[in-house]
Motif scaffolding. Structure first.
Motif, mmCIF file in Angstrom:
data_model
loop_
_atom_site.group_PDB
_atom_site.id
_atom_site.type_symbol
_atom_site.label_atom_id
_atom_site.label_comp_id
_atom_site.label_asym_id
_atom_site.label_seq_id
_atom_site.Cartn_x
_atom_site.Cartn_y
_atom_site.Cartn_z
ATOM 1 N N LEU A 1 7.858 31.321 -4.157
ATOM 2 C CA LEU A 1 8.255 32.508 -3.407
ATOM 3 C C LEU A 1 8.759 32.119 -2.015
ATOM 4 N N ASN A 2 8.062 31.203 -1.380
ATOM 5 C CA ASN A 2 8.474 30.718 -0.064
ATOM 6 C C ASN A 2 9.851 30.059 -0.142
ATOM 7 N N ALA A 3 10.082 29.244 -1.165
ATOM 8 C CA ALA A 3 11.381 28.597 -1.337
ATOM 9 C C ALA A 3 12.485 29.648 -1.524
ATOM 10 N N LEU A 4 12.195 30.681 -2.320
ATOM 11 C CA LEU A 4 13.160 31.753 -2.547
ATOM 12 C C LEU A 4 13.492 32.484 -1.243
ATOM 13 N N LYS B 1 -0.580 43.134 -10.141
ATOM 14 C CA LYS B 1 -1.826 42.374 -10.086
ATOM 15 C C LYS B 1 -1.666 41.223 -11.064
ATOM 16 N N LEU B 2 -1.530 40.036 -10.526
ATOM 17 C CA LEU B 2 -1.330 38.846 -11.342
ATOM 18 C C LEU B 2 -2.660 38.146 -11.556
ATOM 19 N N HIS B 3 -2.871 37.632 -12.742
ATOM 20 C CA HIS B 3 -4.092 36.879 -13.033
ATOM 21 C C HIS B 3 -3.714 35.403 -13.086
ATOM 22 N N LEU B 4 -3.970 34.702 -11.981
ATOM 23 C CA LEU B 4 -3.564 33.311 -11.839
ATOM 24 C C LEU B 4 -4.739 32.464 -11.374
ATOM 25 N N ASP B 5 -4.835 31.246 -11.890
ATOM 26 C CA ASP B 5 -5.843 30.340 -11.341
ATOM 27 C C ASP B 5 -5.311 29.797 -10.013
ATOM 28 N N GLU B 6 -6.102 29.025 -9.311
ATOM 29 C CA GLU B 6 -5.722 28.550 -7.971
ATOM 30 C C GLU B 6 -4.430 27.745 -7.985
ATOM 31 N N PHE C 1 -1.498 30.024 -8.580
ATOM 32 C CA PHE C 1 -1.296 30.864 -7.400
ATOM 33 C C PHE C 1 -0.583 30.070 -6.304
ATOM 34 N N GLU C 2 -0.969 28.826 -6.090
ATOM 35 C CA GLU C 2 -0.284 27.976 -5.107
ATOM 36 C C GLU C 2 1.170 27.764 -5.504
ATOM 37 N N ASP C 3 1.422 27.531 -6.802
ATOM 38 C CA ASP C 3 2.800 27.372 -7.287
ATOM 39 C C ASP C 3 3.604 28.645 -7.015
#
Length: 173
Positions: free
Chosen positions: A146-149, A131-136, A139-141
């Motif tokens: 992840l998509n690039a990986l 469970k990651l606590h990320l702002d918008e 989260f987009e980054d």
């Protein structure tokens, strides 16, 4: 929205059949299914396979002549379970739950297939839940990285010498 009519989830036997057919592009006959699903009578398999065929959930991928007629080989009709972004966005909650259920059913079958090939070797399956606590923006980054990986290794995976590996990821924003 024809792609999301998941009638197989309404019945445990259909679910078992679908689970047995996942990743079996060459298909299975009723006799082969009967050997895999020992607790399901052959007549019941015939009845459910006919219904699943009529519903478009399975397709006939091969037939073989036998003494008594013709043996049909059934496979999952994968097109029934594919969904594009527009369909996902228009799907109801129940339709999305059905799709996610099929996704996890596929992952379960992949694990079962892997486990059968282990033959006493160490199980190297890994699972993680974070469970990651990320702002918008973060989260987009994260999703972009992840998509690039995934893309980097997806291109690598198409080489013939590489072993197929199943990587499953679910992000719930």
């Amino acid at each position: 929205m024809n792609n999301l009519e998941f009638k197989l989830f309404k019945n445990q036997i259909r679910f078992k059949i679908a689970l047995a057919l996942i990743d079996k592009e060459e298909g299975l006959s009723i006799l082969q299914l009967n050997q895999l699903l020992e607790d399901v009578p052959q007549a019941t398999l015939y009845r459910h396979m006919n219904a699943m065929f009529e519903d478009g959930l399975v397709k006939i991928v091969n037939t073989k002549k036998t003494r008594s007629g013709e043996e049909k080989f059934y496979a999952i009709n994968a097109e029934t379970y594919k969904i594009n972004e527009e369909e996902w966005n228009q799907a109801s909650y129940d339709e999305k739950v059905n799709f996610v259920t099929f996704y996890f059913m596929y992952v379960l079958q992949a694990y079962q297939s892997y486990h059968k090939t282990m033959d006493g070797k160490k199980d190297e399956t890994t699972f993680s839940l974070a469970k990651l606590h990320l702002d918008e923006d973060k989260f987009e980054d994260f999703q972009s990285e992840l998509n690039a990986l995934f893309n980097k290794y997806y291109e690598e995976s198409e080489k013939d010498s590489n072993k197929e590996r199943t990587v499953s990821l679910v992000i719930i924003p």
